[in-house]
Design an enzyme around this catalytic site. Sequence first.
Site, PDB file in Angstrom:
ATOM      1  N   TYR A 160      -1.931  -0.461  10.532  1.00 32.58           N
ATOM      2  CA  TYR A 160      -2.061  -0.969   9.160  1.00 32.58           C
ATOM      3  C   TYR A 160      -0.843  -0.563   8.339  1.00 32.58           C
ATOM      4  CZ  TYR A 160      -3.650  -1.070   4.292  1.00 32.58           C
ATOM      5  OH  TYR A 160      -3.748  -1.287   2.935  1.00 32.58           O
ATOM      6  N   SER A 163       0.851  -1.188   0.000  1.00 30.47           N
ATOM      7  CA  SER A 163       0.000   0.000   0.000  1.00 30.47           C
ATOM      8  C   SER A 163       0.881   1.230   0.000  1.00 30.47           C
ATOM      9  CB  SER A 163      -0.893  -0.002   1.254  1.00 30.47           C
ATOM     10  OG  SER A 163      -1.539   1.253   1.431  1.00 30.47           O
TER      11      SER A 163
END
Length: 238
Positions: free
Chosen positions: A148, A134
């Site tokens: 995350y 990501s």
Amino acid sequence: MDGRRVLVTGASSGIGAAVARAVADAGGQVALLARRADVLEGLAAELDGVALPADVTDLAAVTSATEHAAEEFGGLDGLVTAAGLARPGGILDADPGDWRTMLEVNVLGTLHAVRAALPHLTAADHADVVTVSSMSGRRLGSPELGVYAASKAAVHMLTEGLRRELAPDGVRTTVVAPGFVDTPLFEGQRHPTAARLGEVTATQGLPASDVADRIVEVLAAPPHVVTVELALLSIDQG
């Protein structure tokens, strides 16, 4: 992609499902691994692929599923690790169980898939490992996504280690770092930040198919070309 045999984790929805479709559309064979057997089997039937119901946090299950895919295809020469999840929340207001879940799926799940696939990938003439990380693994966009982001930063470093480890065996390794993508990543979550993040990804995110198409380009590149990292954003995210 003609003749390529690719295993995709997280293949029941989002980026994983889009990658499975893109590989099949480009002429490759695809094995789809995810937990939701009913959805998985329907997509596998649509793509003439192999459904592999398994949880990426279970190394034994992933290994067994990968062996089945290799038997069906006569080997593997591609792995895309798209299984992942996000649970927003700051350190003080998040559920610590969510931290463990993110690390188990995003980090250990990636390691399990790679470990299971490597004997088949190294036996191929040339092969690829593509890990889906990501943009949050490169820079922190929101404090509510700190854990995350940490899990995705780990995926970046794991992939770099793999690139150096596997290069002598002719296995290319690429980390893909998308920004917002229009997927159900934040659906059904109770944390108040989730609804806002879901709206942002829906309005500013790339279609999952765009990410999938770029991944297929990486897989289809000439064998001597290695894409070390592919980072991409929607122009709406900036």
